[in-house]
Motif scaffolding. Structure first.
Motif, PDB file in Angstrom:
ATOM      1  N   UNK A   1     -51.801 -27.401  -5.240  1.00  0.00           N
ATOM      2  CA  UNK A   1     -51.447 -26.037  -5.627  1.00  0.00           C
ATOM      3  C   UNK A   1     -50.189 -26.140  -6.479  1.00  0.00           C
ATOM      4  N   UNK A   2     -50.154 -25.424  -7.576  1.00  0.00           N
ATOM      5  CA  UNK A   2     -48.967 -25.388  -8.417  1.00  0.00           C
ATOM      6  C   UNK A   2     -48.801 -23.997  -8.991  1.00  0.00           C
ATOM      7  N   UNK A   3     -47.583 -23.635  -9.305  1.00  0.00           N
ATOM      8  CA  UNK A   3     -47.329 -22.353  -9.962  1.00  0.00           C
ATOM      9  C   UNK A   3     -46.734 -22.616 -11.335  1.00  0.00           C
ATOM     10  N   UNK A   4     -47.049 -21.743 -12.249  1.00  0.00           N
ATOM     11  CA  UNK A   4     -46.588 -21.873 -13.624  1.00  0.00           C
ATOM     12  C   UNK A   4     -46.547 -20.484 -14.254  1.00  0.00           C
ATOM     13  N   UNK A   5     -45.864 -20.362 -15.367  1.00  0.00           N
ATOM     14  CA  UNK A   5     -45.855 -19.086 -16.073  1.00  0.00           C
ATOM     15  C   UNK A   5     -46.946 -19.039 -17.132  1.00  0.00           C
ATOM     16  N   UNK A   6     -47.552 -20.203 -17.408  1.00  0.00           N
ATOM     17  CA  UNK A   6     -48.588 -20.272 -18.444  1.00  0.00           C
ATOM     18  C   UNK A   6     -49.601 -21.344 -18.055  1.00  0.00           C
ATOM     19  N   UNK A   7     -50.884 -21.032 -18.174  1.00  0.00           N
ATOM     20  CA  UNK A   7     -51.942 -21.991 -17.858  1.00  0.00           C
ATOM     21  C   UNK A   7     -52.125 -22.920 -19.061  1.00  0.00           C
TER      22      UNK A   7
ATOM     23  N   UNK B   1     -53.560 -14.900 -10.569  1.00  0.00           N
ATOM     24  CA  UNK B   1     -52.599 -14.448 -11.563  1.00  0.00           C
ATOM     25  C   UNK B   1     -51.845 -13.233 -11.055  1.00  0.00           C
ATOM     26  N   UNK B   2     -50.522 -13.316 -11.115  1.00  0.00           N
ATOM     27  CA  UNK B   2     -49.647 -12.188 -10.798  1.00  0.00           C
ATOM     28  C   UNK B   2     -48.844 -11.882 -12.046  1.00  0.00           C
ATOM     29  N   UNK B   3     -48.097 -10.828 -12.031  1.00  0.00           N
ATOM     30  CA  UNK B   3     -47.344 -10.417 -13.216  1.00  0.00           C
ATOM     31  C   UNK B   3     -46.381 -11.499 -13.693  1.00  0.00           C
ATOM     32  N   UNK B   4     -45.711 -12.168 -12.762  1.00  0.00           N
ATOM     33  CA  UNK B   4     -44.666 -13.111 -13.152  1.00  0.00           C
ATOM     34  C   UNK B   4     -45.063 -14.584 -13.095  1.00  0.00           C
ATOM     35  N   UNK B   5     -46.157 -14.921 -12.400  1.00  0.00           N
ATOM     36  CA  UNK B   5     -46.507 -16.331 -12.207  1.00  0.00           C
ATOM     37  C   UNK B   5     -48.009 -16.487 -11.991  1.00  0.00           C
ATOM     38  N   UNK B   6     -48.514 -17.677 -12.282  1.00  0.00           N
ATOM     39  CA  UNK B   6     -49.914 -18.013 -12.049  1.00  0.00           C
ATOM     40  C   UNK B   6     -49.954 -19.177 -11.068  1.00  0.00           C
ATOM     41  N   UNK B   7     -50.764 -19.058 -10.035  1.00  0.00           N
ATOM     42  CA  UNK B   7     -50.968 -20.161  -9.097  1.00  0.00           C
ATOM     43  C   UNK B   7     -52.302 -20.807  -9.420  1.00  0.00           C
ATOM     44  N   UNK B   8     -52.286 -22.128  -9.565  1.00  0.00           N
ATOM     45  CA  UNK B   8     -53.487 -22.891  -9.886  1.00  0.00           C
ATOM     46  C   UNK B   8     -53.806 -23.852  -8.756  1.00  0.00           C
ATOM     47  N   UNK B   9     -55.087 -24.062  -8.511  1.00  0.00           N
ATOM     48  CA  UNK B   9     -55.554 -25.144  -7.661  1.00  0.00           C
ATOM     49  C   UNK B   9     -56.274 -26.098  -8.604  1.00  0.00           C
ATOM     50  N   UNK B  10     -55.784 -27.329  -8.646  1.00  0.00           N
ATOM     51  CA  UNK B  10     -56.310 -28.331  -9.575  1.00  0.00           C
ATOM     52  C   UNK B  10     -56.576 -29.635  -8.855  1.00  0.00           C
ATOM     53  N   UNK B  11     -57.463 -30.443  -9.424  1.00  0.00           N
ATOM     54  CA  UNK B  11     -57.628 -31.816  -9.004  1.00  0.00           C
ATOM     55  C   UNK B  11     -56.292 -32.524  -9.240  1.00  0.00           C
ATOM     56  N   UNK B  12     -55.870 -33.364  -8.310  1.00  0.00           N
ATOM     57  CA  UNK B  12     -54.571 -34.020  -8.419  1.00  0.00           C
ATOM     58  C   UNK B  12     -54.441 -34.829  -9.711  1.00  0.00           C
ATOM     59  N   UNK B  13     -55.479 -35.554 -10.100  1.00  0.00           N
ATOM     60  CA  UNK B  13     -55.416 -36.351 -11.332  1.00  0.00           C
ATOM     61  C   UNK B  13     -55.153 -35.467 -12.549  1.00  0.00           C
ATOM     62  N   UNK B  14     -55.794 -34.317 -12.589  1.00  0.00           N
ATOM     63  CA  UNK B  14     -55.598 -33.393 -13.707  1.00  0.00           C
ATOM     64  C   UNK B  14     -54.159 -32.871 -13.731  1.00  0.00           C
ATOM     65  N   UNK B  15     -53.637 -32.514 -12.566  1.00  0.00           N
ATOM     66  CA  UNK B  15     -52.257 -32.030 -12.491  1.00  0.00           C
ATOM     67  C   UNK B  15     -51.284 -33.112 -12.959  1.00  0.00           C
ATOM     68  N   UNK B  16     -51.548 -34.356 -12.570  1.00  0.00           N
ATOM     69  CA  UNK B  16     -50.680 -35.455 -12.997  1.00  0.00           C
ATOM     70  C   UNK B  16     -50.735 -35.636 -14.518  1.00  0.00           C
TER      71      UNK B  16
END
Length: 87
Positions: free
Chosen positions: A37-43, A54-69
């Motif tokens: 799980x990671x949060x970011x302001x832009x995907x 997606x919320x007004x100020x932040x986006x939470x993503x669930x990603x495969x660990x390799x992709x996040x790396x």
């Protein structure tokens, strides 16, 4: 049943409604992979999230660990995914 916001007719879903019956047919499945799980302001454009909230100020993503790396996205822990199949 009516949708309160639009007043339109909404159909009912068919299927089992008895919780005990549903639970008796649950088949848990543990797909391979490691997820974060990671949060970011832009995907990132090349991101292919399993889930996105997606919320007004932040986006939470669930990603495969390799992709996040590969994308250089921060995370604090690694999780597994579990799927519950019914019927």
């Amino acid at each position: 049943m009516r949708d309160g916001s639009q007043g339109r007719q909404v159909g009912r879903m068919s299927g089992e409604r008895d919780l005990a019956a549903l639970l008796s047919t649950v088949e848990p499945e543990l797909p391979p992979g490691r997820y974060i799980f990671t949060t970011t302001t832009r995907v990132p454009e090349t991101a292919n999230p399993v889930a996105l909230v997606s919320k007004a100020e932040v986006v939470t993503l669930v990603l495969d660990q390799d992709q996040a790396d590969r994308l250089g996205l921060p995370y604090e822990y690694i999780a597994a995914m579990i799927t519950f199949r019914v019927h």
